[in-house]
Design a protein around this motif. Structure first.
Motif, PDB file in Angstrom:
ATOM      1  N   LEU A 138       0.872  -1.212   0.131  1.00  0.00           N
ATOM      2  CA  LEU A 138      -0.048  -0.177   0.178  1.00  0.00           C
ATOM      3  C   LEU A 138       0.766   1.337  -0.195  1.00  0.00           C
ATOM      4  O   LEU A 138       0.393   2.221   0.461  1.00  0.00           O
ATOM      5  N   ASN A 139       2.163   1.004  -0.398  1.00  0.00           N
ATOM      6  CA  ASN A 139       3.211   2.321  -0.346  1.00  0.00           C
ATOM      7  C   ASN A 139       3.091   2.967   0.691  1.00  0.00           C
ATOM      8  O   ASN A 139       3.382   4.318   0.695  1.00  0.00           O
ATOM      9  N   LEU A 140       2.790   2.531   2.069  1.00  0.00           N
ATOM     10  CA  LEU A 140       2.998   3.203   3.240  1.00  0.00           C
ATOM     11  C   LEU A 140       4.404   3.118   3.876  1.00  0.00           C
ATOM     12  O   LEU A 140       4.949   3.961   4.449  1.00  0.00           O
ATOM     13  N   ILE A 141       4.988   1.868   3.836  1.00  0.00           N
ATOM     14  CA  ILE A 141       6.239   1.694   4.427  1.00  0.00           C
ATOM     15  C   ILE A 141       7.001   0.825   3.429  1.00  0.00           C
ATOM     16  O   ILE A 141       6.915  -0.272   3.118  1.00  0.00           O
ATOM     17  N   ILE A 142       8.069   1.415   2.712  1.00  0.00           N
ATOM     18  CA  ILE A 142       8.872   0.427   1.905  1.00  0.00           C
ATOM     19  C   ILE A 142      10.409   0.529   2.673  1.00  0.00           C
ATOM     20  O   ILE A 142      10.987   1.679   2.766  1.00  0.00           O
ATOM     21  N   LEU A 143      10.881  -0.552   2.887  1.00  0.00           N
ATOM     22  CA  LEU A 143      11.945  -0.876   3.399  1.00  0.00           C
ATOM     23  C   LEU A 143      13.025  -1.445   2.356  1.00  0.00           C
ATOM     24  O   LEU A 143      12.715  -2.079   1.543  1.00  0.00           O
ATOM     25  N   SER A 144      14.605  -0.798   2.814  1.00  0.00           N
ATOM     26  CA  SER A 144      15.575  -1.417   1.949  1.00  0.00           C
ATOM     27  C   SER A 144      15.656  -2.896   2.429  1.00  0.00           C
ATOM     28  O   SER A 144      15.345  -3.364   3.441  1.00  0.00           O
ATOM     29  N   ILE A 145      16.486  -3.388   1.505  1.00  0.00           N
ATOM     30  CA  ILE A 145      17.251  -4.883   2.326  1.00  0.00           C
ATOM     31  C   ILE A 145      17.648  -4.905   3.363  1.00  0.00           C
ATOM     32  O   ILE A 145      17.243  -5.697   4.394  1.00  0.00           O
ATOM     33  N   GLU A 146      18.496  -3.912   3.534  1.00  0.00           N
ATOM     34  CA  GLU A 146      19.368  -3.703   4.832  1.00  0.00           C
ATOM     35  C   GLU A 146      18.346  -3.445   5.985  1.00  0.00           C
ATOM     36  O   GLU A 146      18.199  -4.039   7.157  1.00  0.00           O
ATOM     37  N   GLU A 147      17.219  -2.709   5.791  1.00  0.00           N
ATOM     38  CA  GLU A 147      16.266  -2.156   6.891  1.00  0.00           C
ATOM     39  C   GLU A 147      15.501  -3.553   7.031  1.00  0.00           C
ATOM     40  O   GLU A 147      14.861  -3.937   8.312  1.00  0.00           O
ATOM     41  N   TRP A 148      15.230  -4.381   6.023  1.00  0.00           N
ATOM     42  CA  TRP A 148      14.447  -5.464   6.370  1.00  0.00           C
ATOM     43  C   TRP A 148      15.372  -6.500   7.099  1.00  0.00           C
ATOM     44  O   TRP A 148      14.626  -7.082   8.086  1.00  0.00           O
ATOM     45  N   VAL A 149      16.481  -6.584   6.937  1.00  0.00           N
ATOM     46  CA  VAL A 149      17.294  -7.367   7.831  1.00  0.00           C
ATOM     47  C   VAL A 149      17.294  -6.947   9.499  1.00  0.00           C
ATOM     48  O   VAL A 149      17.107  -7.729  10.409  1.00  0.00           O
ATOM     49  N   TYR A 150      17.459  -5.515   9.488  1.00  0.00           N
ATOM     50  CA  TYR A 150      17.260  -4.834  10.938  1.00  0.00           C
ATOM     51  C   TYR A 150      15.832  -5.315  11.357  1.00  0.00           C
ATOM     52  O   TYR A 150      15.844  -5.969  12.526  1.00  0.00           O
TER      53      TYR A 150
END
Ligand SMILES: CC(C)=CCC/C(C)=C/CC/C(C)=C/CC/C(C)=C/COC[C@@H](COP(=O)(O)O)OC/C=C(\C)CC/C=C(\C)CC/C=C(\C)CCC=C(C)C
Ligand SMILES: Nc1ccn([C@@H]2O[C@H](COP(=O)(O)OP(=O)(O)OP(=O)(O)O)[C@@H](O)[C@H]2O)c(=O)n1
Ligand SMILES: [Mg+2]
Length: 176
Positions: A138-150
């Motif tokens: 829903l384009n509310l929170i888009i995480l980078s790969i690094e942020e996904w890992v965190y």
């Protein structure tokens, strides 16, 4: 490093509070001698086992979504951001967390696990993965790969810690 951790926890806070609130809401309902209503209405799936089990109630689900929405709303007040966007993000993270928790229960029942039986990794992470996937769709929170890992590592550790606290506070019968 600490800055990234705090940023991620802040972003995920509505999902965290949504996931944690049914435990407390359940306790309150029990204390008030009120009845919880199972989300599967006590019905079995085609395999003859409960769809979700008594551990998933409508009160917990709705309470979790409302808690997530309220958390997002309060965050947007604190950050002087658009209140509607904060409430919407909190609502979506709350719904995602509750749906993830529900999907986890469905899978655990299919595997023959009783409510409260552990299923490591799924117990800790499914709620946040579903919440984040829904928020990103829903384009509310888009995480980078690094942020996904965190997000995955922090949630895994926080889940273990908070479940232990809930157990020690006699809020849960199992520490997981
Ligand atoms: C926020 C940061 C940076 C650190 C928090 C550090 C910490 C240990 C906070 C303690 C949070 C807290 C109040 C714990 C009390 C015990 C409790 C009730 C925990 C909730 O239940 C445990 C678990 C249930 O998960 P499960 O159903 O999947 O087995 O919830 C897991 C929660 C998380 C993984 C996220 C971490 C949770 C929080 C940071 C806050 C939890 C918030 C609440 C319990 C308040 C709910 C609010 C209402 C309105 C009832
Ligand atoms: N939609 C929900 C989610 C949780 N809960 C309450 O919160 C407690 C902890 O939730 P969770 O750990 O996810 O459930 P488990 O007891 O571990 O059961 P399951 O094996 O189905 O996950 C549940 O026992 C239940 O009392 C609820 O009432 N309704
Ligand atoms: Mg559990």
């Amino acid at each position: 490093m600490l800055k990234e951790v705090i940023t991620i926890v802040w972003l995920l806070l509505p999902a965290y509070f949504a996931n944690g609130s049914p435990v407390i809401i359940s306790k309150i309902i029990l204390k008030l001698r009120l009845k919880k209503h199972p989300m599967d209405f006590g019905k079995n799936f085609i395999d003859g086992k409960r769809v979700f089990g008594d551990s998933k109630s409508w009160e917990g689900f709705v309470g979790g979504v409302l808690t997530g929405t309220l958390t997002g709303f309060i965050q947007s007040i604190y950050m002087h951001e658009m209140l509607a966007k904060g409430a919407l993000t909190g609502f979506v993270l709350g719904v995602g967390a509750m749906l993830g928790d529900l999907l986890g229960a469905f899978i655990k029942r299919r595997l023959g696990l009783k409510p409260g039986d552990p299923l490591p990794v799924l117990d800790q992470l499914l709620f946040i993965v579903v919440a984040l996937v829904l928020a990103s769709k829903l384009n509310l929170i888009i995480l980078s790969i690094e942020e996904w890992v965190y997000a995955i590592v922090i949630t895994f550790l926080l889940h273990i810690l908070t479940n232990l606290i809930a157990y020690l506070l006699n809020l849960k019968s199992v520490p997981w």
